[in-house]
Write an enzyme that holds these catalytic residues in place. Structure first.
Site, PDB file in Angstrom:
ATOM      1  N   PRO A  77      31.400  39.229  30.495  1.00 52.64           N
ATOM      2  CG  PRO A  77      32.059  39.989  32.594  1.00 52.64           C
ATOM      3  CD  PRO A  77      32.634  38.249  31.612  1.00 52.64           C
ATOM      4  CE1 TYR A 105      34.722  36.432  43.553  1.00 51.31           C
ATOM      5  CE2 TYR A 105      34.744  37.536  41.239  1.00 51.31           C
ATOM      6  CZ  TYR A 105      35.495  36.765  42.126  1.00 51.31           C
ATOM      7  OH  TYR A 105      36.488  37.529  42.091  1.00 51.31           O
ATOM      8  NE  ARG A 133      37.076  39.045  30.885  1.00 49.78           N
ATOM      9  CZ  ARG A 133      36.196  39.205  30.528  1.00 49.78           C
ATOM     10  NH1 ARG A 133      35.727  39.711  29.329  1.00 49.78           N
ATOM     11  NH2 ARG A 133      35.105  38.742  30.680  1.00 49.78           N
ATOM     12  NE  ARG A 167      30.642  36.359  34.763  1.00 44.18           N
ATOM     13  CZ  ARG A 167      32.244  36.275  34.769  1.00 44.18           C
ATOM     14  NH1 ARG A 167      31.906  35.461  33.358  1.00 44.18           N
ATOM     15  NH2 ARG A 167      33.818  36.564  34.631  1.00 44.18           N
ATOM     16  CB  VAL A 191      46.687  33.937  32.206  1.00 43.12           C
ATOM     17  CG1 VAL A 191      48.557  34.286  31.770  1.00 43.12           C
ATOM     18  CG2 VAL A 191      45.739  35.562  31.752  1.00 43.12           C
ATOM     19  CB  SER A 192      46.206  29.747  33.712  1.00 46.55           C
ATOM     20  OG  SER A 192      44.825  29.893  34.537  1.00 46.55           O
ATOM     21  CG  ASN A 193      42.067  27.432  30.977  1.00 45.80           C
ATOM     22  OD1 ASN A 193      42.477  26.846  31.890  1.00 45.80           O
ATOM     23  ND2 ASN A 193      41.083  27.290  30.421  1.00 45.80           N
ATOM     24  N   GLY A 212      36.291  35.605  20.492  1.00 49.18           N
ATOM     25  CA  GLY A 212      37.765  35.799  21.354  1.00 49.18           C
ATOM     26  C   GLY A 212      38.040  37.388  20.977  1.00 49.18           C
ATOM     27  N   GLY A 228      28.214  38.530  45.704  1.00 45.80           N
ATOM     28  CA  GLY A 228      28.585  38.634  47.180  1.00 45.80           C
ATOM     29  C   GLY A 228      29.401  39.302  47.113  1.00 45.80           C
TER      30      GLY A 228
END
Ligand code: NAD
Ligand code: UDP
Length: 320
Positions: A278, A149, A215, A146, A192-194, A211, A152
């Site tokens: 995380p 990202y 978040r 990660r 969310v999209s998955n 699980g 960066g």
């Protein structure tokens, strides 16, 4: 003749999920919008409804290369944001964050524009304090998957504050926490999209790990309101400021909510937890409340319903 209230605003990454909503909102406020995107993860479909607006321009451009345009404000959003996308070409991800920031800051300096940076809660890494306040310096692995990202984006923040101190640039740095809504990419692997696509297709819902990691999910309209308030705040207020919804849920709770809202019979299946995932994440938005008088107002269920409608439409059109 341009009205003095009509600004020329550059949105990098404007054809992406957040960028497309921001462009629409800025046009609705009466501004001229220049959307710059290399279409790595964004698409023309996201800005299709805006293309007929004479105050909207779309330019294919990669911000790792310099850009010469005349603008009053810059929102720098260009960067792949989902772990699958930013890990696909990690060197390009760092280049986009770092070279891209240098190019956009150089542009802002030349034309004296105010500049906004879409930073991220990932600058806190796998946080040791909870919830995360802006004072926390983070717990980030510099050499992990990660890192392209996270580091960066951290370096981009450094550049923003150095341009501010060294060149008096007017900067606005937002640390964005997980956001969802229409125009998310159906294959970006974000939770969310998955889950919505899996639930609508009746496929197993993939819970990574136990699980129980958490978040906090912010609906896109709330976030965009925060962007505008931050950009319009007094020059002395630079951020960084957390923007997100403090409502915290386990990933399992999210799955159960989505199954309920879609009336799906999808089973839950466990898959391995990605490295450096995380454990928990929740913004402390006290600063945004005080400085911007901002807080999210869309409850998770309401935002999920709108997002489900969007994915249902994509599925109907064979696009997901
Ligand atoms: P997205 O992938 O949908 O949008 C990013 C856009 O940037 C895409 O349109 C992509 O094509 C474009 N892009 C990528 N590299 C580029 C380059 N080199 N030059 C020009 N365009 C380029 O992601 P998003 O969710 O809309 O995220 C937008 C910004 O917000 C990103 O900077 C991201 O890091 C930040 N952010 C998003 C979230 C979130 O939950 N969505 C959370 C934290 C931070
Ligand atoms: N996640 C999951 N199943 C999925 C996709 C994601 O359990 O199909 C988990 C993931 O491991 C993480 C959380 O959901 O703990 C949020 O993941 P996402 O990629 O959306 O964002 P980020 O990890 O960057 O917060």
């Amino acid at each position: 003749m341009r009205s003095s209230l009509r600004k020329r605003i550059l949105v990098t990454g404007g054809a992406g999920f957040l960028g497309s909503h921001l462009c629409g909102r800025l046009l609705a406020l009466g501004h001229d919008v220049l959307c710059v995107d290399n279409f790595f993860t964004g698409s023309k479909d996201n800005v299709m409804p805006l293309l007929g607006n004479p105050h909207f321009e779309l330019m294919r451009h990669d911000i790792t290369f310099p850009l010469y345009v005349e603008v009053d404000e810059i929102y720098n959003l260009a960067c792949p944001a989902s772990p699958i996308h930013y890990q696909h070409d990690p060197v390009q991800t760092t280049k986009t964050s770092v070279h891209g920031a240098i190019n956009m800051l150089g542009l802002a300096k030349r034309v004296k524009a105010k500049i906004f940076q879409a930073s991220t809660s990932e600058v806190y890494g796998d946080p040791e304090i909870h919830p995360q306040t802006e004072e926390y310096w983070g717990h980030v692995n510099p050499i992990g998957r990660r890192s392209c990202y996270d580091e960066g984006k951290r370096c981009a923040e450094t550049l923003f504050f150095d341009y501010h101190r060294q060149h008096n640039l007017r900067i606005k740095v937002a640390r964005i926490f997980n956001t969802y809504g229409p125009n998310m990419h159906p294959d970006d692997g974000r939770v969310v999209s998955n889950f919505i696509v899996q639930a609508l297709k009746g496929e197993p819902i993939t819970l990574y790990g136990d699980g129980l990691q958490t978040r906090s999910f912010c609906y896109v309209a709330d976030l965009i309101e925060g962007f505008i308030r931050l950009m319009d705040s007094p020059d002395e207020f630079t951020g960084p400021v957390n923007l997100g919804n403090p409502g915290e849920f386990t990933i399992r709770q999210l799955a159960e909510k989505i199954i309920g809202l879609t009336n799906s019979s999808s089973p839950l299946v466990h898959q391995p937890l990605p490295v450096d995932d995380p454990r928990q994440r929740q913004p402390d938005i006290g600063l945004a409340r005080r400085a911007l008088h901002w807080e999210p107002v869309v409850p998770l269920e309401e935002g999920l319903r709108a997002t489900i409608v969007y994915f249902e439409d994509l599925l109907r059109r064979g696009l997901a």
